[in-house]
Scaffold this motif. Structure first.
Motif, PDB file in Angstrom:
ATOM      1  N   UNK A 233      10.277  30.651  34.529  1.00  0.00           N
ATOM      2  CA  UNK A 233       9.869  29.447  35.856  1.00  0.00           C
ATOM      3  C   UNK A 233       8.522  29.711  36.951  1.00  0.00           C
ATOM      4  N   UNK A 234       7.640  28.804  37.481  1.00  0.00           N
ATOM      5  CA  UNK A 234       6.535  29.031  38.707  1.00  0.00           C
ATOM      6  C   UNK A 234       8.161  29.229  39.836  1.00  0.00           C
ATOM      7  N   UNK A 235       6.724  29.492  40.614  1.00  0.00           N
ATOM      8  CA  UNK A 235       7.242  29.838  42.582  1.00  0.00           C
ATOM      9  C   UNK A 235       7.566  28.060  42.157  1.00  0.00           C
ATOM     10  N   UNK A 236       8.218  27.795  43.292  1.00  0.00           N
ATOM     11  CA  UNK A 236       8.847  26.383  43.229  1.00  0.00           C
ATOM     12  C   UNK A 236       8.253  25.744  44.871  1.00  0.00           C
ATOM     13  N   UNK A 237       7.609  24.834  45.377  1.00  0.00           N
ATOM     14  CA  UNK A 237       7.441  23.958  46.346  1.00  0.00           C
ATOM     15  C   UNK A 237       8.186  23.269  46.925  1.00  0.00           C
ATOM     16  N   UNK A 238       7.896  22.867  47.718  1.00  0.00           N
ATOM     17  CA  UNK A 238       8.737  21.327  48.485  1.00  0.00           C
ATOM     18  C   UNK A 238       9.228  20.766  47.465  1.00  0.00           C
ATOM     19  N   UNK A 239       8.986  20.271  46.653  1.00  0.00           N
ATOM     20  CA  UNK A 239       8.787  19.286  46.084  1.00  0.00           C
ATOM     21  C   UNK A 239       8.951  18.690  45.054  1.00  0.00           C
ATOM     22  N   UNK A 240       9.027  20.077  44.237  1.00  0.00           N
ATOM     23  CA  UNK A 240       9.205  20.781  42.548  1.00  0.00           C
ATOM     24  C   UNK A 240      10.108  21.398  42.348  1.00  0.00           C
ATOM     25  N   UNK A 241       9.698  22.009  41.761  1.00  0.00           N
ATOM     26  CA  UNK A 241      10.530  22.994  40.662  1.00  0.00           C
ATOM     27  C   UNK A 241       9.201  23.536  39.720  1.00  0.00           C
ATOM     28  N   UNK A 242       8.100  22.883  39.474  1.00  0.00           N
ATOM     29  CA  UNK A 242       6.993  22.986  39.121  1.00  0.00           C
ATOM     30  C   UNK A 242       7.070  23.206  37.520  1.00  0.00           C
ATOM     31  N   UNK A 243       5.752  23.067  36.929  1.00  0.00           N
ATOM     32  CA  UNK A 243       5.428  23.679  35.783  1.00  0.00           C
ATOM     33  C   UNK A 243       6.372  24.489  35.069  1.00  0.00           C
ATOM     34  N   UNK A 244       7.555  24.584  34.030  1.00  0.00           N
ATOM     35  CA  UNK A 244       8.767  25.718  33.422  1.00  0.00           C
ATOM     36  C   UNK A 244       7.997  25.679  31.555  1.00  0.00           C
ATOM     37  N   UNK A 245       8.173  27.005  31.365  1.00  0.00           N
ATOM     38  CA  UNK A 245       8.720  27.186  29.801  1.00  0.00           C
ATOM     39  C   UNK A 245       9.937  27.709  30.043  1.00  0.00           C
ATOM     40  N   UNK A 246      10.506  26.323  29.205  1.00  0.00           N
ATOM     41  CA  UNK A 246      12.039  26.893  28.675  1.00  0.00           C
ATOM     42  C   UNK A 246      12.182  26.733  27.100  1.00  0.00           C
ATOM     43  N   UNK A 247      13.097  27.549  26.657  1.00  0.00           N
ATOM     44  CA  UNK A 247      13.706  27.739  25.319  1.00  0.00           C
ATOM     45  C   UNK A 247      14.849  26.598  25.418  1.00  0.00           C
ATOM     46  N   UNK A 248      15.549  26.176  24.288  1.00  0.00           N
ATOM     47  CA  UNK A 248      15.902  25.327  23.935  1.00  0.00           C
ATOM     48  C   UNK A 248      17.217  25.508  23.281  1.00  0.00           C
ATOM     49  N   UNK A 249      18.324  24.945  23.149  1.00  0.00           N
ATOM     50  CA  UNK A 249      19.566  25.417  22.955  1.00  0.00           C
ATOM     51  C   UNK A 249      19.283  24.643  21.218  1.00  0.00           C
ATOM     52  N   UNK A 250      18.682  23.993  21.107  1.00  0.00           N
ATOM     53  CA  UNK A 250      18.120  23.614  19.723  1.00  0.00           C
ATOM     54  C   UNK A 250      17.286  24.900  19.465  1.00  0.00           C
ATOM     55  N   UNK A 251      16.479  25.394  20.021  1.00  0.00           N
ATOM     56  CA  UNK A 251      15.305  26.534  19.547  1.00  0.00           C
ATOM     57  C   UNK A 251      13.981  25.916  19.292  1.00  0.00           C
ATOM     58  N   UNK A 252      13.992  24.814  20.054  1.00  0.00           N
ATOM     59  CA  UNK A 252      12.240  24.649  20.618  1.00  0.00           C
ATOM     60  C   UNK A 252      12.321  25.380  22.123  1.00  0.00           C
ATOM     61  N   UNK A 253      10.536  24.984  21.949  1.00  0.00           N
ATOM     62  CA  UNK A 253      10.068  25.072  23.602  1.00  0.00           C
ATOM     63  C   UNK A 253      10.154  24.031  24.442  1.00  0.00           C
ATOM     64  N   UNK A 254      10.302  24.145  26.047  1.00  0.00           N
ATOM     65  CA  UNK A 254       9.848  22.944  26.736  1.00  0.00           C
ATOM     66  C   UNK A 254       8.682  23.536  27.079  1.00  0.00           C
ATOM     67  N   UNK A 255       7.991  22.754  27.563  1.00  0.00           N
ATOM     68  CA  UNK A 255       6.835  22.827  29.089  1.00  0.00           C
ATOM     69  C   UNK A 255       6.440  21.374  29.668  1.00  0.00           C
ATOM     70  N   UNK A 256       6.941  22.156  30.804  1.00  0.00           N
ATOM     71  CA  UNK A 256       6.815  20.943  31.719  1.00  0.00           C
ATOM     72  C   UNK A 256       8.041  21.291  32.879  1.00  0.00           C
ATOM     73  N   UNK A 257       8.499  20.559  33.428  1.00  0.00           N
ATOM     74  CA  UNK A 257       7.603  18.811  33.899  1.00  0.00           C
ATOM     75  C   UNK A 257       6.558  18.628  35.115  1.00  0.00           C
ATOM     76  N   UNK A 258       5.760  17.673  35.442  1.00  0.00           N
ATOM     77  CA  UNK A 258       5.645  17.177  35.636  1.00  0.00           C
ATOM     78  C   UNK A 258       6.398  16.431  37.254  1.00  0.00           C
ATOM     79  N   UNK A 259       5.628  15.811  38.117  1.00  0.00           N
ATOM     80  CA  UNK A 259       6.542  15.605  39.272  1.00  0.00           C
ATOM     81  C   UNK A 259       4.954  14.947  39.903  1.00  0.00           C
TER      82      UNK A 259
END
Lengths: 470, 406
Positions: free
Chosen positions: A246-272
């Motif tokens: 996770x990035x450090x969140x701002x007031x508006x958004x949790x920011x762009x994160x990198x996360x594994x998924x339970x399906x075995x992929x990796x997510x990059x996002x989200x924009x806001x």
């Protein structure tokens, strides 16, 4: 549904919140309809999010959201286990990339405690790299949040809906609500497929929740759709990531994160990005480029991997910093609005909370024995997938016949999804229920066969399924 | 349940079938081809146009006819074919499979990976916009049309202008779909001379050069595609209900990567010599998994060499690991194959891809900071591999080298 109907409760919206409400109400002796404008459940905000079960460590302390996320986390964690919905307790690490961010970490740890989450731990750069060795250069410090988990967001909604439908809730798909009228104690809900007189109306309309609230002459909030674009990387990138970064969140958004998924992929996002059109679920070149730039800094190796999918979802944000859940005095109507990105986590707690509101306002349906929790197909990489399940294949050989090769989805699972209690009615609905065509080839190998199977199993016409004129 | 064989071939396309039958001809007794589709034959199964079999079978066949012929010949030579069977993982001792009969282990003295290549779909090309129905790859379109007989649409745009893109026009035409245009970011199409003219006159589909897709628009179904000319900046849209993303091949390399063999950063397939030998002495590779992509007959011919090597090495397995060097690349060269050369074994062929059109230049082999070989090269075309005389790398010693254009 057509013509006039009389029910005890009408729920507007079959996203994760509407379906959680339906499931909750199915445990009471009352008649319930769910009115959904799309032709499937889970078609709005619920289908395109970051698929994270949040601890709520970074919520606004003291908010309703904080309370419900905290409670919902436990409820959904246990429910997912019971319903065989994929969930992995990967934990998260919040990463500070500059001095300001590093300086804000102790306050975030304090905030986590205030949100009832004392388990977060401040860690140095060295430990961050030990946790996530593939992070790019420049990490200064981190905050570990061990409880953050990843979950299959689609199967959660399917499980709620399946449980509700099996217990007698009527799911009315393709039914858009056009107006609401008071009629004594009741409301008359006018829809595109008839009228429903309901003793209670629950507004879980997501992006349309403020519009539906307007039908009741309430103007407590306005939905400002906030678009989040995401990039899904190939499964071969999964080994790069151990936990949610996770990035450090701002007031508006949790920011762009990198996360594994339970399906075995990796997510990059989200924009806001705030958008005006509640249908603006397209991705943009600018948005995708921004994500790739962020990804290149956070984890350069990730960008060497192939992109499997890109998508955009709209969060139902509003001008307020908190959920807008409210029953106006004297009305048998509850608005469950402005449920932002944490709605998946809080869904079951929201349903519980709405029941409290209804009870205190005189809703007195008797409790019924809890219906059995449905057992969902194992779609997670941490689960025993059907194609490996010899006992099941011995009973039904179609579970060994892999149709979607990238995601290893069997013919048996596709047939199941087309015939279940809340069956897939569209290609995208089938993708969410089985993962078929969601893999790296995006249908190069299997789409023709899957669509042919769909036509055979449902009797639908090909042009209908693919959006062509008849 | 487990089976013991001499060689297990993963993938029943032109390379896998060709390698398997050659192994039988070389006296290898137990050869199994594992094919995940119900019907073996690979990509040619759905390429319903002539142009197959010239160099390997010395006949001119359509894709499906070629696929059938290959399967029939393989069976006639005593190859065991396990179709509708998926290899879920592989290692140097064999493969694990699943099928309607359940999971099974196939132990083998050697494994040949022949999993082929696929076209990059839209998301991998970063094309933004809505996500409506009506977006295809050529392979998907061909199966849609020829194998399942599903309706496609009325007007299509083809993204890409390489060999397979023109094949997409044929399929679209067969499906009753008008091709509005082909678009390529390169300066011209990359297929055979005259292909553009044929497409324009016979197919009424002009090739728009220097053009990229900016956005796909449509709610349920593709409604239009926004295009941009990269040279002039002109932005316009085409009203179509179908978009076909053609070419831009990538090896289907999941099994290869997961079994831990060294991969090549250029081809994205296993690093291998011209005989399909990878970094693991028991795991070989053949076909378009190694070099995305060559035509089916070429793939089939080269796979025979892999089979010959496997057959020979089953009898006389080299002791220990063989010293080898890598052949790297520098842009605009995008890949070279073979990209791994076993010291003392000169490659039998050398193929090269560039990422853009280049005019006549000098090809250099650079090792330890020195140019050790040079050769004039005529112009190169992206998405088409070109032959380089394999003697070019004769000067290669025991150090790795890079191939570049100057």
């Amino acid at each position: 549904m057509s013509g006039w109907r009389d029910v005890d409760v009408a729920i507007i919206g079959a996203g994760v919140v509407g379906c959680a409400l339906a499931r909750e109400l199915a445990r009471f002796d009352c008649s319930v309809v769910v009115l959904e404008q799309a032709t499937d459940i889970c078609e709005g905000t619920s289908k395109a999010n970051t698929a994270i079960l949040h601890t709520g460590f970074d919520c606004v302390a003291g908010s309703l959201e904080s309370r419900l996320v905290h409670r919902g986390y436990e409820l959904l964690r246990d429910y997912a286990a019971a319903a065989n919905v994929a969930i992995e307790a990967t934990g998260a690490v919040l990463v500070a990339w500059d001095e300001d961010q590093a300086a804000s970490l102790p306050a975030l740890a304090e905030k986590a405690r205030a949100n009832g989450y004392p388990e977060s731990v401040l860690v140095g750069a060295h430990e961050v790299y030990e946790l996530e060795p593939h992070l790019g250069e420049g990490v200064l410090a981190g905050l570990r949040v061990p409880g953050e988990s990843i979950i299959d967001p689609w199967s959660v909604v399917s499980a709620f809906a399946t449980e509700a439908v099996r217990a007698g809730v009527e799911l009315c798909l393709g039914t858009r609500v056009e107006s609401l009228e008071r009629e004594g104690e009741c409301h008359v809900v006018c829809t595109t497929s008839g009228r429903v007189r309901a003793r209670w109306v629950l507004n879980a309309a997501g992006l349309s929740s403020s519009k539906v609230d307007g039908f009741c002459d309430h103007h407590d909030f306005t939905i400002q759709p906030r678009r989040g674009e995401l990039i899904v990387f190939d499964k071969l990138s999964r080994a790069l990531v151990n936990s949610i970064i996770l990035p450090v969140p701002t007031k508006r958004t949790k920011g762009v994160l990198i996360s594994p998924t339970v399906f075995g992929n990796v997510l990059l996002g989200p924009t806001a990005d705030d958008v005006d059109d509640p249908g603006a679920t397209g991705t943009t070149r600018e948005g995708l480029e921004r994500l790739l730039d962020a990804g290149a800094r956070m984890m350069p190796e990730l960008l060497d991997e192939e992109v499997t999918a890109t998508y955009a979802g709209l969060r139902a944000a509003s001008e307020h910093q908190d959920y807008q859940v409210r029953r106006h005095e004297g009305e048998n109507y509850v608005c469950i609005g402005a449920i932002r990105s944490t709605g998946l986590t809080s869904s079951m707690a929201l349903a519980e909370y709405v029941m409290e509101l209804m009870r205190s306002a005189g809703f007195d349906a008797a409790s019924l024995p809890a219906p059995p929790v449905p057992v969902m197909a194992p779609l997670g990489e941490g689960q025993r997938r059907r194609y490996l399940d010899n006992e099941l294949i011995a009973v039904n050989p179609a579970y060994g016949e892999v149709v979607c090769h990238c995601e290893r989805v069997s013919a048996g699972e596709i047939v199941d999804a087309l015939k279940g209690d809340v069956a897939a009615t569209s290609i995208s609905g089938l993708r969410r229920r089985t993962r078929a065509m969601n893999g790296r080839c995006q249908g190069f190998y299997c789409a023709a066969r899957v669509v042919a199977m769909m036509i055979e199993a449902t009797g639908r016409v090909a042009s209908d399924l693919t959006g062509l004129p008849r | 349940m487990s089976t013991d064989v001499d060689v297990v071939v993963v993938g029943g396309g032109p390379a896998g079938l060709s390698a398997a039958m050659r192994l039988r001809e070389r006296g290898v007794s137990r050869v199994v081809v594992v094919e995940r589709e119900k019907v073996a034959g690979g990509v040619p199964r759905h390429c319903v146009h002539p142009g197959f079999g010239m160099r390997d079978l010395h006949r001119l066949l359509s894709g499906p006819h070629y696929a059938e012929t290959m399967v029939r010949r393989a069976l006639a030579r005593g190859v065991s074919l396990l179709s509708a069977t998926t290899v879920t993982s592989c290692d140097e001792g064999g493969v694990n499979v699943t099928s309607a009969r359940g999971t099974q282990r196939i132990d083998a003295r050697a494994v040949i990976l022949a999993t082929g290549a696929r076209e990059r779909p839209r998301p991998a090309r970063g094309v933004p916009g809505d996500r409506p129905a009506g977006v295809f790859t050529t392979g998907q379109l061909q199966q849609w049309t020829y194998l399942e007989g599903l309706p496609v649409g009325a007007r299509a745009l083809v993204v890409g202008a390489e060999h397979v893109s023109f094949s997409a026009i044929l399929t679209l035409r067969h499906a009753g779909v008008a091709t509005v245009a082909l678009v390529t970011e390169h300066q011209r199409h990359q297929s055979v001379t005259g292909a553009g003219l044929v497409a324009r006159t016979w197919g009424h589909a002009p090739v728009h050069s220097f053009t990229r897709v900016v956005e796909i628009i449509g709610r349920r179904r593709v409604e239009k595609v926004v295009l941009e000319n990269l040279m002039t900046g002109r932005v316009w849209s085409e009203t179509v209900d179908t978009v076909v993303f053609s070419g831009d091949w990538i090896p289907d390399h999941e099994l290869a990567r997961r079994c831990g063999i060294v991969m090549d950063p250029g081809t994205l397939g296993p690093a291998s010599d011209a005989l399909g030998r990878t970094s693991n002495a028991n795991i070989y590779a053949a076909g378009n998994l190694l070099h995305p992509v060559e035509s089916a007959d070429v793939v089939s011919l080269w796979a025979r060499d892999v089979a010959d090597t496997v057959a020979a090495e089953l009898l006389h397995r080299a002791e220990g690991t063989r010293p080898w060097v890598t052949l790297g690349i520098e842009k605009p060269v995008s890949w070279v194959w073979p990209n791994r050369i076993i010291v003392g074994h000169a490659p039998t062929r050398l193929r090269l891809h560039t990422e853009s059109f280049t005019s006549a230049r000098t090809l250099q082999l650079v090792s330890s900071g020195h140019v050790v070989a040079e050769q004039r090269l005529r112009r190169t075309t992206p998405n088409r591999s070109m032959n380089v005389a394999s003697s070019f790398v004769d000067a290669l010693g025991e150090a790795s080298a890079t191939i570049r254009l100057r």
